[in-house]
Enzyme design. Structure first.
Site: not given
Length: 337
Positions: A237, A333, A165
């Site tokens: 998410s 995130e 990520r």
């Protein structure tokens, strides 16, 4: 000539459905539009934000500046050989439309990333990933422009410094570039990555394993866990899955023997943030209209009238409770503006 629009409501430009306004808004449909926008920005200095599909962002206030919305939607076959094809894909292409395009043409590599929301331009920034595959596995290079100098760039896969990520676009080059296109290298030869959770078992339930059956399986799994943003605002998410040391993992496993895990190395283990959040008692819970999804604790939702700050307050409480219970600090995130 670019057109700027004043005081744009961003509710339809973010999948949380949060009410927020931008002072100015520019849509870039071509390379020339990007160049003109950079020139405009140089002559009218102000805060700016590059906004793609809005599927990974939480607005907690109005944006006092200019939103730049890249919408280049070309998909070009650059070259091919017996084994691979190289596609240049515009930043404004909807990510799942690209996956569908590849599956329809029997090109392998992106099928595990089916049904991820957002646009192609965000894929290298976030290094999006799911079910054992990351965007970096297929990205050959990234094209765009440096905002300050207005010069064009082409960064190779290695130069993008991809990690979990993470990429150079979230570190050294954060808020310093506009991505115009991404070049993907895809496989013509049959190749699958199914050894993640029960993906292989679910794919095989269709019978023959094909690109289409893999895509359908991944889509079904995601739909079963994630609400449609049109029905319930969310950004998929909300938290990253934390990577922890083996000693802490063994300590937690002693108390929670069924904790799921994914080894990263001999010293590091990735654990699902959703599991940690569920064990902390937050699955299905709400603070006003900000809530944790009842089917997937990793997903925070707007039940209708939540503000960005309502969602953020909920996230902070979850982070606190997970840390108190597991000594693990989970990180968002989602980009918080």
């Amino acid at each position: 000539m670019i057109q700027t629009t004043d005081k744009v409501n961003l509710r339809t430009y973010n999948t949380f459905g949060i009410e927020a306004k931008a002072d100015e808004f520019i849509t870039c449909n071509s390379i020339d539009d990007i160049k003109s926008t950079l020139k405009y920005l140089k002559n009218n200095p102000q805060p700016y934000l590059i906004l793609g599909g809005g599927s990974n962002i939480l607005f907690c206030k109005d944006f006092e500046g200019i939103i730049i919305h890249p919408q280049i939607t070309d998909i070009t076959l650059l070259k091919q050989d017996d084994s691979n094809v190289w596609l240049e894909v515009g930043a404004g292409v909807v990510w799942d439309d690209l996956v569908e395009h590849c599956v329809n043409n029997n090109w392998y590599g992106l099928e595990n990333l089916s049904y991820i929301p957002g646009n192609v331009g965000a894929s290298p920034v976030q290094n999006i990933g799911a079910y054992g595959v990351e965007a970096k596995d297929c990205i050959e290079s990234v094209n765009g422009f440096y905002i300050d100098s207005t010069e064009a760039f082409e960064l190779s896969n290695n130069e993008c410094r991809f990690a979990y990520r993470q990429s150079i676009f979230k570190s050294e080059l954060k808020n310093k570039t506009i991505i115009s296109s991404v070049v993907f290298k895809l496989n013509k030869q049959e190749s699958y990555k199914l050894n993640y959770g029960d993906v292989k078992e679910q794919v095989e339930s269709f019978g023959k394993v094909t690109l289409r059956s893999v895509r359908q399986t991944i889509t079904n799994i995601r739909k079963s866990k994630l609400p449609e943003p049109e029905e319930m605002g969310n950004a998929g998410s909300f938290f990253k899955n934390p990577v922890i040391g083996i000693e802490l993992f063994q300590e937690i496993k002693g108390q929670y023997p069924t904790i799921p895990s994914y080894p990263i190395s001999e010293q590091l283990v990735k654990v699902p943030a959703g599991w940690l959040i569920e064990q902390s008692g937050w699955k299905g819970k709400a603070i006003g209209d900000a809530a944790v999804h009842s089917k997937q604790a990793l997903v925070l939702i707007n039940k209708g009238n939540a503000t960005g700050n309502d969602i953020l307050k909920l996230a902070h409480q979850i982070i606190k409770d997970v840390n108190n219970q597991f000594n693990i600090t989970i990180e968002p995130e989602v980009n918080i503006i």
